[in-house]
Design a protein around this motif. Structure first.
Motif, short mmCIF file in Angstrom:
data_model
loop_
_atom_site.label_atom_id
_atom_site.label_comp_id
_atom_site.label_asym_id
_atom_site.label_seq_id
_atom_site.Cartn_x
_atom_site.Cartn_y
_atom_site.Cartn_z
N VAL A 140 0.68 -1.11 0.00
CA VAL A 140 -0.49 0.03 -0.21
C VAL A 140 0.98 1.27 0.59
CG1 VAL A 140 -1.88 1.12 1.22
CG2 VAL A 140 -1.81 -1.05 1.33
N ARG A 141 0.22 2.13 -1.09
CA ARG A 141 0.92 3.30 -0.70
C ARG A 141 0.27 4.56 -0.29
NH1 ARG A 141 5.40 6.10 -5.81
NH2 ARG A 141 6.11 3.80 -4.77
N LEU A 142 0.69 5.32 0.81
CA LEU A 142 0.00 5.85 1.35
C LEU A 142 0.27 7.90 0.86
CD1 LEU A 142 -0.51 4.36 4.79
CD2 LEU A 142 -2.58 4.60 2.94
N HIS A 143 -0.10 7.83 0.85
CA HIS A 143 0.08 9.83 0.49
C HIS A 143 0.52 10.67 1.35
CE1 HIS A 143 1.24 9.00 -3.87
NE2 HIS A 143 -0.64 8.19 -3.70
N VAL A 144 1.48 12.10 1.61
CA VAL A 144 1.17 12.49 2.72
C VAL A 144 0.99 14.38 2.35
CG1 VAL A 144 2.80 13.58 5.16
CG2 VAL A 144 3.33 11.61 3.80
N ALA A 145 0.41 15.25 2.98
CA ALA A 145 -0.04 16.09 2.72
C ALA A 145 1.22 17.08 2.85
CB ALA A 145 -1.34 16.63 2.74
N ASP A 146 0.88 18.46 2.38
CA ASP A 146 1.95 19.35 2.90
C ASP A 146 2.16 19.73 4.58
OD1 ASP A 146 3.19 19.70 0.43
OD2 ASP A 146 1.75 21.45 0.09
N ASP A 147 0.72 19.16 5.20
CA ASP A 147 1.37 19.25 6.80
C ASP A 147 1.19 18.52 7.22
OD1 ASP A 147 -1.26 18.30 5.94
OD2 ASP A 147 -3.10 19.49 7.13
N GLY A 148 1.14 17.15 6.96
CA GLY A 148 1.81 15.95 7.16
C GLY A 148 0.34 15.08 7.46
N THR A 149 -1.00 14.92 6.99
CA THR A 149 -1.79 14.41 6.89
C THR A 149 -1.70 12.91 6.06
OG1 THR A 149 -3.01 16.10 7.82
CG2 THR A 149 -4.30 13.83 6.47
N VAL A 150 -2.25 12.18 6.59
CA VAL A 150 -1.19 10.59 5.94
C VAL A 150 -3.00 10.18 5.47
CG1 VAL A 150 -0.54 8.30 6.19
CG2 VAL A 150 0.63 10.16 7.47
N GLY A 151 -2.72 9.91 4.15
CA GLY A 151 -4.10 9.71 3.10
C GLY A 151 -3.99 8.91 2.04
N GLY A 152 -4.64 8.44 1.64
CA GLY A 152 -4.89 8.04 -0.03
C GLY A 152 -4.83 9.93 -0.88
N PHE A 153 -4.76 9.65 -2.08
CA PHE A 153 -5.38 10.54 -2.76
C PHE A 153 -7.04 10.78 -3.25
CE2 PHE A 153 -0.59 10.96 -5.41
CZ PHE A 153 -0.67 11.87 -4.04
N ALA A 154 -7.42 11.15 -3.41
CA ALA A 154 -9.18 11.86 -3.94
C ALA A 154 -9.16 10.61 -5.19
CB ALA A 154 -9.45 13.26 -3.99
N ALA A 155 -10.08 10.08 -5.34
CA ALA A 155 -9.87 10.16 -6.97
C ALA A 155 -10.22 11.01 -8.11
CB ALA A 155 -11.78 9.55 -7.41
N ARG A 156 -8.40 11.02 -8.71
CA ARG A 156 -8.46 11.68 -9.90
C ARG A 156 -7.96 12.79 -9.30
NH1 ARG A 156 -13.39 10.10 -11.27
NH2 ARG A 156 -14.44 11.93 -11.69
N SER A 157 -7.53 12.95 -8.67
CA SER A 157 -6.82 13.79 -8.06
C SER A 157 -5.17 13.68 -7.18
CB SER A 157 -7.67 14.68 -6.59
OG SER A 157 -7.10 15.86 -5.71
N HIS A 158 -4.64 14.78 -6.43
CA HIS A 158 -3.15 14.59 -5.75
C HIS A 158 -3.74 14.80 -3.93
CE1 HIS A 158 -0.58 13.74 -9.69
NE2 HIS A 158 -0.92 12.92 -8.87
N ARG A 159 -5.03 15.43 -4.09
CA ARG A 159 -5.34 16.21 -2.95
C ARG A 159 -5.21 14.31 -1.91
NH1 ARG A 159 -10.12 17.12 -0.04
NH2 ARG A 159 -11.11 16.32 -2.00
N VAL A 160 -4.60 14.89 -0.55
CA VAL A 160 -4.39 13.71 0.65
C VAL A 160 -6.17 13.66 1.25
CG1 VAL A 160 -3.13 12.94 2.51
CG2 VAL A 160 -1.93 13.58 0.36
N ILE A 161 -6.45 12.79 0.97
CA ILE A 161 -7.37 12.64 1.91
C ILE A 161 -7.64 11.32 3.09
CG2 ILE A 161 -10.42 11.52 2.16
CD1 ILE A 161 -9.45 13.66 0.25
N PRO A 162 -7.55 12.11 4.36
CA PRO A 162 -7.18 10.77 5.57
C PRO A 162 -8.07 9.97 5.37
CG PRO A 162 -8.47 13.50 6.53
CD PRO A 162 -8.50 13.47 4.94
N VAL A 163 -7.77 9.01 6.19
CA VAL A 163 -8.82 7.46 6.43
C VAL A 163 -8.55 7.07 7.67
CG1 VAL A 163 -8.89 7.54 3.92
CG2 VAL A 163 -7.05 6.14 4.91
#
Length: 414
Positions: A140-163
């Motif tokens: 699994v690859r989790l993404h990290v937002a600029d503020d450190g939030t960990v989650g997955g990308f929104a569909a068709r986006s590079h915006r991190v959604i915390p899960v």
């Protein structure tokens, strides 16, 4: 364009499209709709009207539900969420698992028919695992937002959604995932979590890490922790068996210059060697030098097996320039999602291998390449032991609750 963004429209869903979206029409225009199912009537919001030929939309309300609709296996991706807050990566999770396979079958059969002119009664076969298609991801690859939030990308986006959960992941992955925490040291980056079949689960912050061991049947494979390996817990064993069964033994010559193109760490080359014995001659070709190093070790027990670091097209070009032929040879072809393409198909066909076993993770790329092979004198052909009735193609549900499907096709020279 743009004046239609955010518009709510009522749509009747007619079919499924390659890529996981569903198909509808609005005032004569095709609309690709997420989070819907063929046969449903939905209210959807227009999210992309940049192209005149088609729009994109997200379902927000189900007006007439399909009998195949279920509660989404991942609440973070559910239609109950606003479209911009839905995480990607489980785009079929709202569809009953048996119907997911039927939709994947339609996409594959349609692509092969339209692009390659082949009508195949292929079915998508289940593989071992949970009946609802959860708990299978070993990577699994989790993404990290600029503020450190960990989650997955929104569909068709590079915006991190915390899960808060990872239902498609194995329990070991889910337990190791740093959900609900801040990863400020890796802001803007990603975190890979790997659960090998032997050893501890690893959390990798953007590096390949040490070597790990994967086990397929009684055989061990060593590879870099961050290197490529099949994601589903049963994928490597499933593809090993499928490739072994796809090869026509009557056409196989263990002493020919057999090849495993895009061979990684040697999984499918070993499958060939295990079926045909210690004298099997096979060379795996892989552009990743570290993977080739591991492949050399993984194939060491076959004296006539080897690994070459090279791009497939350059390897084949050199073979052609050297005047080599592959008469009598079997070639395993396992390209990336984009497929082999015109160059590799043409080069390979010009070398005249006897049979080709093509492992594909994209239906459209497979269909395009099958058409290219047909123009070079290769046709789909089941071997004499094929009892599936699929005409030389088998498909496997190695990515449940997503639109992805894996296929294995066998071609012979006419």
């Amino acid at each position: 364009m743009g004046e239609n963004l955010g518009q709510l429209v009522e749509l009747e869903i007619s079919n499924v499209a390659h890529g996981g979206a569903m198909v509808a029409r609005h005032e004569g225009r095709v609309v690709f709709v997420s989070d819907a199912i063929p046969g449903e009537t939905v209210r959807a919001v227009i999210t992309d009207d940049a192209k005149s030929a088609f729009w994109r939309a997200d379902a927000v309300e189900i007006l007439d539900a399909s009998p195949h609709r279920q509660d989404h296996v991942w609440s973070a991706a559910s239609i109950a969420r606003a479209p911009l807050e839905r995480v990607g990566g489980a785009e079929f999770g709202h569809i009953a698992i048996e119907h997911q396979r039927e939709l994947k079958r339609r996409v594959l059969a349609d692509a092969v028919s339209r692009m390659a002119g082949v009508d195949s009664p292929v079915v998508v076969e289940p593989v071992p695992g949970a009946v609802d298609g959860t708990g299978w991801r070993t990577r699994v690859r989790l993404h990290v937002a600029d503020d450190g939030t960990v989650g997955g990308f929104a569909a068709r986006s590079h915006r991190v959604i915390p899960v808060t959960d990872l239902p498609l992941a194995t329990p070991a992955i889910a337990a190791a995932a740093p959900l609900g925490r801040r990863a400020r040291h890796n802001a803007g980056g990603h975190i890979d979590i790997v659960a090998p079949s032997r050893g501890d689960t690893l959390v990798l912050d953007g590096n390949q890490g040490d070597s790990i061991t994967e086990v397929v049947g009684d055989r061990e494979f060593h590879l870099a922790a961050g290197g490529f390996w099949q994601v589903h817990t049963h994928a490597a064993a499933t593809l090993t068996g499928a490739v072994q069964e796809a090869i026509d033994a009557d056409l196989f010559d263990p002493l020919a210059e057999n090849l495993d193109l895009y061979g990684g760490v040697g999984l499918l080359a070993a499958a060939v060697g295990d079926r045909f014995g210690p004298e099997t001659r096979i060379t795996t070709v892989e552009s990743d030098a570290r993977a080739t190093e591991f492949a050399t070790a993984n194939l060491a027990e076959w004296a006539a097996a080897g690994a070459v670091t090279a791009r497939a097209d350059r390897f084949l070009a050199r073979a052609t320039a050297d005047g080599r032929r592959l008469d009598g040879a079997t070639v395993i072809l396992d390209p990336p999602r984009s497929g082999a393409g015109k160059g590799v198909v043409g080069q390979l066909a010009a070398l005249h291998p006897t049979q080709i076993v093509y492992v594909a993770c994209d239906p459209v790329a497979l269909a395009r390449d099958l058409a290219l092979f047909a123009s070079s004198g290769y046709r789909l052909n089941p071997n004499q032991d094929d009892t599936t009735g699929a005409g030389g193609i088998r498909a496997f549900d190695l990515f449940p609750n997503t639109h992805h499907v894996e296929a294995v096709a066998r071609l012979v020279r006419e």
